[in-house]
Design a protein around this motif. Structure first.
Motif, PDB file in Angstrom:
ATOM      1  N   MET A   1      78.736  43.051  27.861  1.00 15.80           N
ATOM      2  CA  MET A   1      79.807  42.115  27.579  1.00 15.80           C
ATOM      3  C   MET A   1      80.676  41.975  28.832  1.00 15.80           C
ATOM      4  O   MET A   1      80.973  42.961  29.493  1.00 15.80           O
ATOM      5  CB  MET A   1      80.636  42.649  26.405  1.00 15.80           C
ATOM      6  N   LYS A   2      81.083  40.759  29.121  1.00 17.45           N
ATOM      7  CA  LYS A   2      82.005  40.513  30.232  1.00 17.45           C
ATOM      8  C   LYS A   2      83.435  40.704  29.733  1.00 17.45           C
ATOM      9  O   LYS A   2      83.858  40.010  28.812  1.00 17.45           O
ATOM     10  CB  LYS A   2      81.829  39.100  30.776  1.00 17.45           C
ATOM     11  N   VAL A   3      84.147  41.645  30.356  1.00 19.62           N
ATOM     12  CA  VAL A   3      85.476  42.028  29.895  1.00 19.62           C
ATOM     13  C   VAL A   3      86.489  41.848  31.025  1.00 19.62           C
ATOM     14  O   VAL A   3      86.244  42.270  32.160  1.00 19.62           O
ATOM     15  CB  VAL A   3      85.482  43.504  29.426  1.00 19.62           C
ATOM     16  N   LEU A   4      87.636  41.261  30.676  1.00 18.86           N
ATOM     17  CA  LEU A   4      88.745  41.134  31.614  1.00 18.86           C
ATOM     18  C   LEU A   4      89.830  42.127  31.233  1.00 18.86           C
ATOM     19  O   LEU A   4      90.263  42.166  30.078  1.00 18.86           O
ATOM     20  CB  LEU A   4      89.327  39.714  31.586  1.00 18.86           C
ATOM     21  N   LEU A   5      90.266  42.932  32.211  1.00 18.11           N
ATOM     22  CA  LEU A   5      91.410  43.825  32.012  1.00 18.11           C
ATOM     23  C   LEU A   5      92.662  43.099  32.473  1.00 18.11           C
ATOM     24  O   LEU A   5      92.721  42.613  33.608  1.00 18.11           O
ATOM     25  CB  LEU A   5      91.253  45.114  32.820  1.00 18.11           C
ATOM     26  N   ASP A   6      93.652  43.033  31.620  1.00 15.78           N
ATOM     27  CA  ASP A   6      94.943  42.447  31.971  1.00 15.78           C
ATOM     28  C   ASP A   6      95.564  43.263  33.102  1.00 15.78           C
ATOM     29  O   ASP A   6      95.240  44.439  33.304  1.00 15.78           O
ATOM     30  CB  ASP A   6      95.843  42.458  30.731  1.00 15.78           C
ATOM     31  N   ALA A   7      96.490  42.659  33.820  1.00 19.86           N
ATOM     32  CA  ALA A   7      97.137  43.333  34.950  1.00 19.86           C
ATOM     33  C   ALA A   7      97.866  44.605  34.527  1.00 19.86           C
ATOM     34  O   ALA A   7      98.037  45.519  35.323  1.00 19.86           O
ATOM     35  CB  ALA A   7      98.108  42.373  35.636  1.00 19.86           C
ATOM     36  N   CYS A   8      98.275  44.689  33.271  1.00 18.00           N
ATOM     37  CA  CYS A   8      99.031  45.841  32.785  1.00 18.00           C
ATOM     38  C   CYS A   8      98.150  47.016  32.358  1.00 18.00           C
ATOM     39  O   CYS A   8      98.651  48.101  32.077  1.00 18.00           O
ATOM     40  CB  CYS A   8      99.928  45.426  31.627  1.00 18.00           C
ATOM     41  N   VAL A   9      96.833  46.811  32.314  1.00 22.88           N
ATOM     42  CA  VAL A   9      95.909  47.864  31.884  1.00 22.88           C
ATOM     43  C   VAL A   9      95.489  48.687  33.098  1.00 22.88           C
ATOM     44  O   VAL A   9      95.097  48.120  34.126  1.00 22.88           O
ATOM     45  CB  VAL A   9      94.660  47.240  31.204  1.00 22.88           C
ATOM     46  N   PRO A  10      95.570  50.010  33.003  1.00 22.39           N
ATOM     47  CA  PRO A  10      95.161  50.844  34.150  1.00 22.39           C
ATOM     48  C   PRO A  10      93.708  50.588  34.549  1.00 22.39           C
ATOM     49  O   PRO A  10      92.805  50.631  33.719  1.00 22.39           O
ATOM     50  CB  PRO A  10      95.343  52.275  33.631  1.00 22.39           C
ATOM     51  N   ARG A  11      93.506  50.313  35.819  1.00 20.69           N
ATOM     52  CA  ARG A  11      92.176  49.970  36.325  1.00 20.69           C
ATOM     53  C   ARG A  11      91.137  51.077  36.158  1.00 20.69           C
ATOM     54  O   ARG A  11      89.952  50.766  36.006  1.00 20.69           O
ATOM     55  CB  ARG A  11      92.264  49.539  37.782  1.00 20.69           C
ATOM     56  N   PRO A  12      91.513  52.352  36.176  1.00 24.49           N
ATOM     57  CA  PRO A  12      90.487  53.387  35.992  1.00 24.49           C
ATOM     58  C   PRO A  12      89.724  53.277  34.664  1.00 24.49           C
ATOM     59  O   PRO A  12      88.634  53.831  34.532  1.00 24.49           O
ATOM     60  CB  PRO A  12      91.273  54.700  36.051  1.00 24.49           C
ATOM     61  N   LEU A  13      90.258  52.538  33.702  1.00 22.98           N
ATOM     62  CA  LEU A  13      89.573  52.365  32.425  1.00 22.98           C
ATOM     63  C   LEU A  13      88.168  51.807  32.628  1.00 22.98           C
ATOM     64  O   LEU A  13      87.236  52.161  31.908  1.00 22.98           O
ATOM     65  CB  LEU A  13      90.388  51.453  31.509  1.00 22.98           C
ATOM     66  N   ARG A  14      87.987  50.973  33.624  1.00 25.14           N
ATOM     67  CA  ARG A  14      86.691  50.323  33.855  1.00 25.14           C
ATOM     68  C   ARG A  14      85.567  51.336  34.059  1.00 25.14           C
ATOM     69  O   ARG A  14      84.437  51.084  33.660  1.00 25.14           O
ATOM     70  CB  ARG A  14      86.772  49.366  35.038  1.00 25.14           C
ATOM     71  N   ARG A  15      85.859  52.480  34.655  1.00 21.57           N
ATOM     72  CA  ARG A  15      84.824  53.500  34.900  1.00 21.57           C
ATOM     73  C   ARG A  15      84.259  54.060  33.605  1.00 21.57           C
ATOM     74  O   ARG A  15      83.165  54.605  33.591  1.00 21.57           O
ATOM     75  CB  ARG A  15      85.391  54.640  35.742  1.00 21.57           C
ATOM     76  N   PHE A  16      85.000  53.940  32.529  1.00 19.57           N
ATOM     77  CA  PHE A  16      84.605  54.510  31.246  1.00 19.57           C
ATOM     78  C   PHE A  16      83.967  53.478  30.308  1.00 19.57           C
ATOM     79  O   PHE A  16      83.710  53.775  29.147  1.00 19.57           O
ATOM     80  CB  PHE A  16      85.809  55.188  30.587  1.00 19.57           C
ATOM     81  N   LEU A  17      83.719  52.295  30.841  1.00 19.93           N
ATOM     82  CA  LEU A  17      83.054  51.239  30.076  1.00 19.93           C
ATOM     83  C   LEU A  17      81.824  50.757  30.861  1.00 19.93           C
ATOM     84  O   LEU A  17      81.693  49.570  31.178  1.00 19.93           O
ATOM     85  CB  LEU A  17      84.029  50.083  29.827  1.00 19.93           C
ATOM     86  N   PRO A  18      80.896  51.680  31.176  1.00 19.20           N
ATOM     87  CA  PRO A  18      79.785  51.347  32.079  1.00 19.20           C
ATOM     88  C   PRO A  18      78.781  50.346  31.513  1.00 19.20           C
ATOM     89  O   PRO A  18      78.024  49.746  32.279  1.00 19.20           O
ATOM     90  CB  PRO A  18      79.117  52.704  32.322  1.00 19.20           C
ATOM     91  N   ASP A  19      78.772  50.149  30.211  1.00 22.22           N
ATOM     92  CA  ASP A  19      77.814  49.222  29.607  1.00 22.22           C
ATOM     93  C   ASP A  19      78.291  47.771  29.641  1.00 22.22           C
ATOM     94  O   ASP A  19      77.622  46.888  29.109  1.00 22.22           O
ATOM     95  CB  ASP A  19      77.534  49.621  28.152  1.00 22.22           C
ATOM     96  N   HIS A  20      79.444  47.553  30.265  1.00 22.46           N
ATOM     97  CA  HIS A  20      80.039  46.218  30.282  1.00 22.46           C
ATOM     98  C   HIS A  20      80.355  45.798  31.712  1.00 22.46           C
ATOM     99  O   HIS A  20      80.525  46.636  32.593  1.00 22.46           O
ATOM    100  CB  HIS A  20      81.319  46.211  29.444  1.00 22.46           C
ATOM    101  N   SER A  21      80.437  44.509  31.919  1.00 18.56           N
ATOM    102  CA  SER A  21      80.831  43.963  33.213  1.00 18.56           C
ATOM    103  C   SER A  21      82.354  43.795  33.187  1.00 18.56           C
ATOM    104  O   SER A  21      82.867  42.919  32.479  1.00 18.56           O
ATOM    105  CB  SER A  21      80.136  42.619  33.427  1.00 18.56           C
ATOM    106  N   ILE A  22      83.057  44.651  33.922  1.00 18.57           N
ATOM    107  CA  ILE A  22      84.523  44.698  33.861  1.00 18.57           C
ATOM    108  C   ILE A  22      85.127  44.088  35.125  1.00 18.57           C
ATOM    109  O   ILE A  22      84.731  44.436  36.244  1.00 18.57           O
ATOM    110  CB  ILE A  22      85.015  46.162  33.735  1.00 18.57           C
TER     111      ILE A  22
END
Length: 107
Positions: A1-22
């Motif tokens: 799934m293609k996921v957008l993190l809002d500017a207020c969400v800590p960027r390190p979260l992306r490392r924990f969602l490896p099955d998605h395009s962050i």
């Protein structure tokens, strides 16, 4: 799934969602966009949007959107890290148009 993190969400979260395009709002050059414009742009290129904006549901019409939205109750990385499994599980089950608010702060 293609996921957008809002500017207020800590960027390190992306490392924990490896099955998605962050991607982040910062990477997309969308930091200056207000939520309405941000949601419109995100809906064109993404399937899901993760934010910590608790007021989003009051500020924008969310019914009928294609974009799935996941609202985290905090942007505190120390707290988010303790809930990584729950977040990953919710992202994995998001469907088009979902609006999901996680609430760990009020048990």
């Amino acid at each position: 799934m293609k996921v957008l993190l809002d500017a207020c969400v800590p960027r390190p979260l992306r490392r924990f969602l490896p099955d998605h395009s962050i991607h982040t709002a910062q990477e997309m050059g969308w930091v200056q966009l207000k939520n309405g414009a941000l949601l419109q742009e995100a809906e064109i290129q993404f399937e899901a949007f993760i934010t910590t904006d608790q007021n989003l549901k009051y500020q924008h019409k969310l019914v009928g959107r294609k974009l799935a939205i996941l609202v985290l109750p905090t942007n505190d990385w120390a707290t988010i890290r303790t809930k990584i499994q729950e977040i990953a599980a919710r992202v994995a089950t998001l469907k088009q148009g979902d609006f999901v608010e996680l609430d760990w702060l009020n048990p």
